[in-house]
Design a protein around this motif. Sequence first.
Motif, PDB file in Angstrom:
ATOM      1  N   UNK A 160     -21.026  -8.479  -6.333  1.00  0.00           N
ATOM      2  CA  UNK A 160     -20.434  -7.293  -7.066  1.00  0.00           C
ATOM      3  C   UNK A 160     -19.565  -6.519  -6.249  1.00  0.00           C
ATOM      4  N   UNK A 161     -18.444  -5.834  -6.598  1.00  0.00           N
ATOM      5  CA  UNK A 161     -17.714  -5.008  -5.616  1.00  0.00           C
ATOM      6  C   UNK A 161     -17.834  -3.582  -6.363  1.00  0.00           C
ATOM      7  N   UNK A 162     -18.500  -2.460  -5.752  1.00  0.00           N
ATOM      8  CA  UNK A 162     -18.669  -1.329  -6.539  1.00  0.00           C
ATOM      9  C   UNK A 162     -17.152  -0.590  -6.313  1.00  0.00           C
ATOM     10  N   UNK A 163     -16.636  -0.450  -7.588  1.00  0.00           N
ATOM     11  CA  UNK A 163     -15.368   0.431  -7.419  1.00  0.00           C
ATOM     12  C   UNK A 163     -15.465   2.000  -7.414  1.00  0.00           C
ATOM     13  N   UNK A 164     -16.613   2.102  -8.326  1.00  0.00           N
ATOM     14  CA  UNK A 164     -16.670   3.572  -8.339  1.00  0.00           C
ATOM     15  C   UNK A 164     -18.173   3.776  -8.483  1.00  0.00           C
ATOM     16  N   UNK A 165     -18.877   4.178  -7.780  1.00  0.00           N
ATOM     17  CA  UNK A 165     -20.219   4.470  -7.789  1.00  0.00           C
ATOM     18  C   UNK A 165     -20.792   5.512  -8.728  1.00  0.00           C
TER      19      UNK A 165
ATOM     20  N   UNK B 140      -9.661 -11.154   2.081  1.00  0.00           N
ATOM     21  CA  UNK B 140      -9.474  -9.802   1.957  1.00  0.00           C
ATOM     22  C   UNK B 140      -8.939  -9.332   0.638  1.00  0.00           C
ATOM     23  N   UNK B 141      -9.522  -8.540  -0.134  1.00  0.00           N
ATOM     24  CA  UNK B 141      -8.950  -8.236  -1.369  1.00  0.00           C
ATOM     25  C   UNK B 141      -8.855  -6.668  -1.361  1.00  0.00           C
ATOM     26  N   UNK B 142      -7.838  -6.472  -2.282  1.00  0.00           N
ATOM     27  CA  UNK B 142      -7.130  -5.165  -2.522  1.00  0.00           C
ATOM     28  C   UNK B 142      -7.622  -4.638  -3.768  1.00  0.00           C
ATOM     29  N   UNK B 143      -8.426  -3.623  -4.118  1.00  0.00           N
ATOM     30  CA  UNK B 143      -9.121  -3.217  -5.520  1.00  0.00           C
ATOM     31  C   UNK B 143      -8.393  -2.003  -5.932  1.00  0.00           C
ATOM     32  N   UNK B 144      -8.771  -1.351  -6.853  1.00  0.00           N
ATOM     33  CA  UNK B 144      -8.715  -0.016  -7.294  1.00  0.00           C
ATOM     34  C   UNK B 144      -9.782   0.878  -7.205  1.00  0.00           C
TER      35      UNK B 144
ATOM     36  N   UNK C 274       0.804  -1.216   0.058  1.00  0.00           N
ATOM     37  CA  UNK C 274       0.071   0.223  -0.027  1.00  0.00           C
ATOM     38  C   UNK C 274       0.817   1.227  -0.282  1.00  0.00           C
ATOM     39  N   UNK C 275       2.039   0.908   0.638  1.00  0.00           N
ATOM     40  CA  UNK C 275       3.024   2.373   0.473  1.00  0.00           C
ATOM     41  C   UNK C 275       3.563   2.522  -0.832  1.00  0.00           C
ATOM     42  N   UNK C 276       3.977   1.227  -1.417  1.00  0.00           N
ATOM     43  CA  UNK C 276       4.667   1.460  -2.588  1.00  0.00           C
ATOM     44  C   UNK C 276       3.998   1.857  -3.800  1.00  0.00           C
TER      45      UNK C 276
ATOM     46  N   UNK D 252       2.326   1.787 -19.205  1.00  0.00           N
ATOM     47  CA  UNK D 252       1.829   3.071 -19.447  1.00  0.00           C
ATOM     48  C   UNK D 252       0.341   3.132 -19.914  1.00  0.00           C
ATOM     49  N   UNK D 253      -0.238   1.661 -20.124  1.00  0.00           N
ATOM     50  CA  UNK D 253      -1.520   1.686 -20.590  1.00  0.00           C
ATOM     51  C   UNK D 253      -2.734   2.449 -19.771  1.00  0.00           C
ATOM     52  N   UNK D 254      -2.574   2.551 -18.379  1.00  0.00           N
ATOM     53  CA  UNK D 254      -3.552   2.987 -17.634  1.00  0.00           C
ATOM     54  C   UNK D 254      -2.995   4.006 -16.551  1.00  0.00           C
ATOM     55  N   UNK D 255      -3.656   4.766 -16.105  1.00  0.00           N
ATOM     56  CA  UNK D 255      -3.070   5.902 -15.219  1.00  0.00           C
ATOM     57  C   UNK D 255      -2.458   5.053 -13.802  1.00  0.00           C
ATOM     58  N   UNK D 256      -1.474   5.502 -13.391  1.00  0.00           N
ATOM     59  CA  UNK D 256      -0.879   5.136 -12.141  1.00  0.00           C
ATOM     60  C   UNK D 256      -0.791   6.098 -11.134  1.00  0.00           C
ATOM     61  N   UNK D 257      -0.998   7.145 -11.182  1.00  0.00           N
ATOM     62  CA  UNK D 257      -0.966   8.234 -10.188  1.00  0.00           C
ATOM     63  C   UNK D 257      -2.054   8.537  -9.229  1.00  0.00           C
ATOM     64  N   UNK D 258      -2.067   8.871  -8.077  1.00  0.00           N
ATOM     65  CA  UNK D 258      -2.821   9.095  -7.071  1.00  0.00           C
ATOM     66  C   UNK D 258      -3.929   7.545  -6.942  1.00  0.00           C
ATOM     67  N   UNK D 259      -3.082   6.595  -6.781  1.00  0.00           N
ATOM     68  CA  UNK D 259      -4.000   5.147  -6.855  1.00  0.00           C
ATOM     69  C   UNK D 259      -4.879   5.394  -5.383  1.00  0.00           C
ATOM     70  N   UNK D 260      -6.020   5.029  -5.440  1.00  0.00           N
ATOM     71  CA  UNK D 260      -6.887   5.103  -4.260  1.00  0.00           C
ATOM     72  C   UNK D 260      -7.354   3.912  -3.824  1.00  0.00           C
TER      73      UNK D 260
END
Length: 408
Positions: free
Chosen positions: A102-107, A128-132, A9-11, A83-91
Amino acid sequence: MSKVVERFLNYIKYDTRSDENSESTPSTPNQIEFARMLAVELKSIGMENVSLDNNGYVMATLPSNMDRKVPTVGFIAHMDTSPEMPGKDIKAKIVENYDGGDIILNSEKNIVLSPKDFPELSSYIGKTLITTDGTTLLGADDKAGIAEIITAMEYLVDHPEIPHGTIKVCFTPDEEIGRGADHFDVEKFGADFAYTMDGGPLGELEYENFNAAGVKVVINGINIHPGSAKDKMKNSMLIASEFINMFPKDETPSNSEGYEGFYHLVSINGSVERTELRYIIRDFGKDAFAERKAFVRRAGETLNQKYGEGTVEIEIKDQYYNMKEKIDEARHVIDIALEAMKAEGVEPKIKPIRGGTDGARLSFMGLPTPNIFGGGHNFHGRYEYIPTFAMEKAVEVIVKIAEIVGKR
C-alpha cells in the motif's frame, strides 16, 4: 532525475483545469499562462516557428536534417486537466523502488493507493512512481505527454546524427471538455500524420474510439395546485422517470466493456413544470450508433403520444466519430508506431478507446492521428499515478518514430 521527469514535475505546478461552463477559448486563463511558458521553452531548446495563437494553441517546428523529402510527422498533447478534480497546488509524491504494498497518499485523511484496488500496481515493483497526495489529481493527463514531446524534441536537437524529416508539435487547450480540436489549424500545422501522446499505461496504442453524441432532453409539465390537480397536472419529473425507465438497464457504462456501447444519464435537474436530462451516447459501430440515437427519439415520440405533442423535446448533437475508418486509409501510421515501440522494447497493447481524443476529430479533419501511451494510470482522480520509466520510454518511442519516418 531524468529531464522528462523534471519537466513533468514543473508543469504540474500550473493549474490548467478547463471549464465547460466557460464560453471563452481557452476556457480558463491559466491555460494561456501555461502556453506562454511552453512557447518560451520550445524556443529555448531550438525549435523554430514557435507560435501561440489567440485561442491558446502552441505550435512549433523542428526542421528536417535530411537531404531528401520525407513525410512530416506531428506530435500533439493537451494542456488542460480535468475539471472533475482539483488541480491546484498539486503536491506530488515520489515513491522510489516501490515494494508492492500500500502507498499512503494522505495519512490524515486515510487515503491509500492499494494494489488490492488497483492490481496493476504489482507490475511496477522496483520502479519509481509519482503519485498525488490524495487531495488533487496528478495532471499526467496530459502534462506527461507534453513533457515527453518536448524532451524528445530536445534530444533530437542535441543529436543531429539521428535522421529525421520535419517534425511538428502542438499543445492544445480544452481537450477535457471536448473542445481540443475546435480551433486546430490543420493547414498551419502542416503534418502528413500525427500522434496524440494522450494514452494511458505503457504500450497503449489506440486507433479506434467511440462514436459519440450528447443528448439534451427537456420535459415540459403543467403545474396546478395539488388540491385541484386531478386530470390537469402534468408532473415533468414523473414523466422523466418514465423516459429513463424506457432505456435498457444493462446498456450503461457500469455494465459494458470492450466494444460494447451504452447510454449514460449524466444529470437530472427538475421541477413539476420542467425537467432537463443530459445523456451521452457511445458506440463503436456506425449503424449501432445511429440506432441508439433513433431509440432516444422513439422514446420521446412515445411519451408525446401519451402526454401530448411538445411534452418531450430532444436535441442530439454528434460530438466525434470513430477514427478507425480514417486510420484504415493510412495504415502506415500504425505500422510506424508498432515498429518504434518494438524497437524500444515496449510491448504494444492495441485496444479501443472507450472515449475520444483530439486525434479522433483531427482524423476527420484530414490529419490521421492515432493515440500513443503517456504512461499514467487512474486519470482524473486522487489515485492517479505514473511510473517514471514509462515516461522515459515514451520519449524513446517519439524519437524512434521520427527516425523511422526519416529513414523511409
